[in-house]
Every structure is written in structure tokens, then in C-alpha cells.
Design a protein around this motif. Structure first.
Motif, mmCIF file in Angstrom:
data_model
loop_
_atom_site.group_PDB
_atom_site.id
_atom_site.type_symbol
_atom_site.label_atom_id
_atom_site.label_comp_id
_atom_site.label_asym_id
_atom_site.label_seq_id
_atom_site.Cartn_x
_atom_site.Cartn_y
_atom_site.Cartn_z
ATOM 1 N N THR A 65 0.830 -1.200 0.000
ATOM 2 C CA THR A 65 0.000 0.000 0.000
ATOM 3 C C THR A 65 0.868 1.254 0.000
ATOM 4 O O THR A 65 2.029 1.234 0.410
ATOM 5 C CB THR A 65 -0.920 0.036 1.233
ATOM 6 N N THR A 66 0.295 2.343 -0.481
ATOM 7 C CA THR A 66 0.981 3.633 -0.535
ATOM 8 C C THR A 66 -0.021 4.714 -0.128
ATOM 9 O O THR A 66 -1.165 4.417 0.237
ATOM 10 C CB THR A 66 1.495 3.933 -1.953
ATOM 11 N N GLN A 67 0.418 5.961 -0.218
ATOM 12 C CA GLN A 67 -0.521 7.064 -0.026
ATOM 13 C C GLN A 67 -1.676 6.902 -1.011
ATOM 14 O O GLN A 67 -1.540 6.350 -2.086
ATOM 15 C CB GLN A 67 0.176 8.399 -0.263
ATOM 16 N N ARG A 68 -2.819 7.432 -0.654
ATOM 17 C CA ARG A 68 -4.080 7.340 -1.388
ATOM 18 C C ARG A 68 -4.772 6.009 -1.198
ATOM 19 O O ARG A 68 -5.960 5.894 -1.512
ATOM 20 C CB ARG A 68 -3.931 7.628 -2.896
ATOM 21 N N ASN A 69 -4.054 4.985 -0.686
ATOM 22 C CA ASN A 69 -4.735 3.758 -0.294
ATOM 23 C C ASN A 69 -5.484 3.931 1.017
ATOM 24 O O ASN A 69 -6.321 3.082 1.367
ATOM 25 C CB ASN A 69 -3.759 2.597 -0.132
ATOM 26 N N SER A 70 -5.185 4.995 1.752
ATOM 27 C CA SER A 70 -5.877 5.212 3.024
ATOM 28 C C SER A 70 -7.382 5.196 2.807
ATOM 29 O O SER A 70 -7.908 5.881 1.926
ATOM 30 C CB SER A 70 -5.462 6.553 3.629
ATOM 31 N N GLY A 71 -8.069 4.426 3.614
ATOM 32 C CA GLY A 71 -9.515 4.298 3.482
ATOM 33 C C GLY A 71 -9.965 3.157 2.609
ATOM 34 O O GLY A 71 -11.173 2.923 2.467
ATOM 35 N N SER A 72 -9.012 2.432 2.014
ATOM 36 C CA SER A 72 -9.392 1.304 1.162
ATOM 37 C C SER A 72 -10.078 0.216 1.985
ATOM 38 O O SER A 72 -9.636 -0.096 3.098
ATOM 39 C CB SER A 72 -8.160 0.702 0.491
ATOM 40 N N PRO A 73 -11.133 -0.374 1.449
ATOM 41 C CA PRO A 73 -11.785 -1.469 2.177
ATOM 42 C C PRO A 73 -10.960 -2.748 2.097
ATOM 43 O O PRO A 73 -10.346 -3.045 1.064
ATOM 44 C CB PRO A 73 -13.110 -1.639 1.427
ATOM 45 N N ILE A 74 -10.936 -3.491 3.165
ATOM 46 C CA ILE A 74 -10.412 -4.850 3.177
ATOM 47 C C ILE A 74 -11.607 -5.757 3.421
ATOM 48 O O ILE A 74 -12.367 -5.547 4.367
ATOM 49 C CB ILE A 74 -9.343 -5.033 4.260
ATOM 50 N N TRP A 75 -11.785 -6.727 2.543
ATOM 51 C CA TRP A 75 -12.987 -7.542 2.634
ATOM 52 C C TRP A 75 -12.671 -9.018 2.416
ATOM 53 O O TRP A 75 -11.583 -9.388 1.971
ATOM 54 C CB TRP A 75 -14.032 -7.076 1.621
ATOM 55 N N ILE A 76 -13.641 -9.835 2.775
ATOM 56 C CA ILE A 76 -13.595 -11.252 2.467
ATOM 57 C C ILE A 76 -14.849 -11.598 1.669
ATOM 58 O O ILE A 76 -15.841 -10.858 1.699
ATOM 59 C CB ILE A 76 -13.513 -12.137 3.728
ATOM 60 N N GLU A 77 -14.793 -12.689 0.966
ATOM 61 C CA GLU A 77 -15.976 -13.234 0.317
ATOM 62 C C GLU A 77 -16.502 -14.357 1.194
ATOM 63 O O GLU A 77 -15.789 -15.311 1.502
ATOM 64 C CB GLU A 77 -15.631 -13.739 -1.078
ATOM 65 N N HIS A 78 -17.743 -14.207 1.624
ATOM 66 C CA HIS A 78 -18.324 -15.158 2.575
ATOM 67 C C HIS A 78 -19.745 -15.465 2.171
ATOM 68 O O HIS A 78 -20.602 -14.580 2.167
ATOM 69 C CB HIS A 78 -18.289 -14.562 3.991
ATOM 70 N N GLN A 79 -19.978 -16.694 1.765
ATOM 71 C CA GLN A 79 -21.320 -17.140 1.373
ATOM 72 C C GLN A 79 -21.943 -16.216 0.338
ATOM 73 O O GLN A 79 -23.104 -15.832 0.420
ATOM 74 C CB GLN A 79 -22.214 -17.257 2.611
ATOM 75 N N GLY A 80 -21.124 -15.832 -0.647
ATOM 76 C CA GLY A 80 -21.603 -14.994 -1.731
ATOM 77 C C GLY A 80 -21.707 -13.520 -1.409
ATOM 78 O O GLY A 80 -22.193 -12.740 -2.249
ATOM 79 N N ARG A 81 -21.263 -13.129 -0.227
ATOM 80 C CA ARG A 81 -21.332 -11.722 0.192
ATOM 81 C C ARG A 81 -19.930 -11.140 0.271
ATOM 82 O O ARG A 81 -18.969 -11.826 0.605
ATOM 83 C CB ARG A 81 -22.012 -11.620 1.556
ATOM 84 N N PHE A 82 -19.824 -9.853 -0.048
ATOM 85 C CA PHE A 82 -18.565 -9.124 0.087
ATOM 86 C C PHE A 82 -18.631 -8.366 1.415
ATOM 87 O O PHE A 82 -19.324 -7.357 1.532
ATOM 88 C CB PHE A 82 -18.367 -8.170 -1.081
ATOM 89 N N MET A 83 -17.905 -8.859 2.403
ATOM 90 C CA MET A 83 -18.032 -8.361 3.762
ATOM 91 C C MET A 83 -16.769 -7.625 4.181
ATOM 92 O O MET A 83 -15.670 -8.196 4.228
ATOM 93 C CB MET A 83 -18.309 -9.525 4.714
ATOM 94 N N VAL A 84 -16.912 -6.334 4.481
ATOM 95 C CA VAL A 84 -15.786 -5.531 4.942
ATOM 96 C C VAL A 84 -15.345 -6.017 6.318
ATOM 97 O O VAL A 84 -16.168 -6.193 7.220
ATOM 98 C CB VAL A 84 -16.169 -4.035 5.016
ATOM 99 N N VAL A 85 -14.029 -6.235 6.462
ATOM 100 C CA VAL A 85 -13.483 -6.651 7.759
ATOM 101 C C VAL A 85 -12.442 -5.668 8.283
ATOM 102 O O VAL A 85 -12.002 -5.778 9.430
ATOM 103 C CB VAL A 85 -12.877 -8.075 7.695
ATOM 104 N N GLY A 86 -12.036 -4.700 7.449
ATOM 105 C CA GLY A 86 -11.034 -3.745 7.888
ATOM 106 C C GLY A 86 -11.026 -2.510 7.008
ATOM 107 O O GLY A 86 -11.545 -2.515 5.881
ATOM 108 N N ILE A 87 -10.435 -1.431 7.541
ATOM 109 C CA ILE A 87 -10.283 -0.155 6.828
ATOM 110 C C ILE A 87 -8.797 0.170 6.839
ATOM 111 O O ILE A 87 -8.224 0.451 7.902
ATOM 112 C CB ILE A 87 -11.083 0.969 7.506
ATOM 113 N N HIS A 88 -8.147 0.123 5.679
ATOM 114 C CA HIS A 88 -6.703 0.321 5.637
ATOM 115 C C HIS A 88 -6.332 1.746 6.035
ATOM 116 O O HIS A 88 -6.949 2.716 5.581
ATOM 117 C CB HIS A 88 -6.150 0.039 4.240
ATOM 118 N N VAL A 89 -5.271 1.874 6.861
ATOM 119 C CA VAL A 89 -4.854 3.210 7.302
ATOM 120 C C VAL A 89 -3.353 3.440 7.266
ATOM 121 O O VAL A 89 -2.898 4.584 7.260
ATOM 122 C CB VAL A 89 -5.368 3.523 8.726
ATOM 123 N N SER A 90 -2.518 2.390 7.259
ATOM 124 C CA SER A 90 -1.079 2.624 7.401
ATOM 125 C C SER A 90 -0.278 1.526 6.713
ATOM 126 O O SER A 90 -0.696 0.362 6.681
ATOM 127 C CB SER A 90 -0.696 2.677 8.888
#
Length: 257
Positions: A179-204
Motif C-alpha cells: 500500500t501507498t498514499q491514497r490507499n488510506s480508506g481502502s476497504p479490506i474484505w472477504i468473500e463469505h457465502q456470496g457476500r462481500f463483507m468488509v473486515v477492515g479499513i486500511h490506514v497505514s
């Protein structure tokens, strides 16, 4: 792990991600000569989540935004943006996200919109149904995904990466992404039972002070979507939906602890 250019950002979940251009004024109302950029993502029809430090107003005030829903430089950027003018949004953030004991844990914020124009272009948003139940049970080496707008790539290009969990601490998700600058705020997600579920918010780009194991400092860190974080953001969403009126959106940034 290798970053890859998103092949088609019109497909879910990439279409729920946006580039934010953030315009600021000083406290006398004079426009500042620079524009900052960050990644954000939609979790409700009128709610964009991003990193808290991207919304910081300690030295200047945010006057307005341009939002580029799932822009991927396919067409000239001006075709895609949605103007978010003054007095049409509210900002929520946590005042003490720079807590030296773990500055990552509260480094998240939300932009509440008085329009659904962004949603109309995106056609949906990330799943937000008690995702913490999945996030809090992540284990080392669990597969995860990220996408956003890194500054070391061309402007308006969306890049993605598949990675793995390095470590889960009380507040943070330590990850293997580049990751670099401008990635701040990017969603981190998993695929679970056909759903895209956010599990984290990238910050550093490093583990900073997350209670990490020292050997993991070189890895990136994200706000872990704990029940605490989920409840705060869900409260912001509920407040926005319950109290919205045209008058209530005269912008003055305020914070919630």
C-alpha cells in the motif's frame, strides 16, 4: 503478493469503491491551493467510509468533495465525478485516533451525504450486516482482498490485491498488502457465502502501535471491524437516516467518541 489493475471496476465489489478528492479552506474561509485524495467505499445509500486521518480538520476545514465512483480511467475523469458541495454533507470521525497506545484503532471516519447520486452510480454498497462477527474471528493466513487508488500508479486507476492476514490484534488487522498514499480508506474484505463483507479499513503501511508482534511491523495495518467500530459506524448511519433534513446538513465537522 502482486497488485493487479482491476479488470472491470463496474463489477461488485469494486463498483462500491470510490476515489475522493478533498478540498479545504483555512479557518478564515480562504481556499487552500492543494487537493488531497483518498480511497473510500459505500456502506449505505448515503454513507462513505474512509480513513479518519483523511478527514482531519485540525489545521484546515473541508469545504467540499468530488467523488469518483469506481473510476478506473476508462473515460476522462470529469465524466464520472459527483460534486458534493458545501452544506450538503456531514463528517464523523473519532477525536483521539492518534492515541499513542494504538493510533490505528480509531482512524476511521464517515461522510454523510444529503444526496444518493453516488449510490445511483454505484448501484449498491458493501455488505454491512454485522460483519464484525466475521472480522473478529479472522485468523492468521485467512484470505483477504483490498482495492483502491495507490499514489505510485497512474491517477484514477484502481488496483487490487489478494493477500492474507498476518496478525489480528485487539484493534487492528495486520495485512500483507502493498500500500501507498491514497490507499488510506481502502476497504479490506472477504468473500463469505456470496457476500462481500468488509473486515477492515486500511490506514497505514506499517503496523505502527497496534500491539503487533515486533517482527510484523513491516506489514500494513487496518482498523479491524470490531463490534465497537461496527456499532459506532452503524450509529452514524442510523442518526443520518433518522434525523436527515435539508437544514441539518449545513456542514460543521463534529466528532463522536
Amino acid at each position: 503478493m502482486n497488485r493487479l489493475r482491476v479488470e472491470n471496476s463496474g463489477f461488485a465489489p469494486y463498483r462500491y469503491i470510490c476515489l475522493l478528492e478533498i478540498f479545504r479552506v483555512d479557518f478564515e474561509g480562504n481556499p487552500l491551493p492543494y487537493v488531497s485524495r483518498s480511497t473510500g467505499f459505500l456502506v449505505d445509500k448515503n454513507v462513505i467510509i474512509t480513513a479518519g486521518h483523511s478527514l482531519n480538520e485540525t489545521e484546515s476545514r473541508i469545504s467540499h468533495f468530488k467523488v469518483y465512483p469506481f473510476i478506473n480511467a476508462v473515460l476522462p475523469p470529469h465524466i464520472y465525478w459527483v460534486d458534493i458541495p458545501p452544506f450538503t454533507f456531514k463528517i464523523h470521525s473519532i477525536p483521539d485516533y492518534k492515541n499513542p497506545n494504538c493510533y490505528v484503532k480509531d482512524d476511521f471516519g464517515a461522510i454523510m451525504l444529503d444526496t444518493d447520486a453516488v449510490y445511483q452510480q454505484m448501484g449498491g454498497h458493501f455488505d454491512w450486516n454485522e460483519n464484525y462477527l466475521v472480522a473478529e474471528n479472522l485468523t492468521e493466513n485467512s484470505p483477504i482482498h483490498i482495492a483502491g487508488y495507490p499514489i505510485d500508479k497512474a491517477d484514477f486507476e484502481m488496483w487490487r490485491e489478494e493477500g492474507r492476514v498476518i496478525e489480528v490484534t485487539k484493534h487492528c488487522l495486520i495485512h500483507s498488502f502493498t500500500t501507498t498514499q491514497r490507499n488510506s480508506g481502502s476497504p479490506i474484505w472477504i468473500e463469505h457465502q456470496g457476500r462481500f463483507m468488509v473486515v477492515g479499513i486500511h490506514v497505514s503501511g506499517n503496523a505502527a502501535s497496534c500491539g503487533y508482534r515486533p517482527e510484523n511491523r513491516k506489514f500494513g495495518s487496518a482498523v479491524l471491524l470490531t463490534k465497537h467500530v461496527y456499532d459506532i459506524i452503524s450509529g452514524w448511519i442510523a442518526s443520518r437516516n433518522q434525523t436527515f433534513s435539508q437544514q441539518s446538513f449545513k456542514h460543521s465537522s463534529y466528532t463522536f467518541g
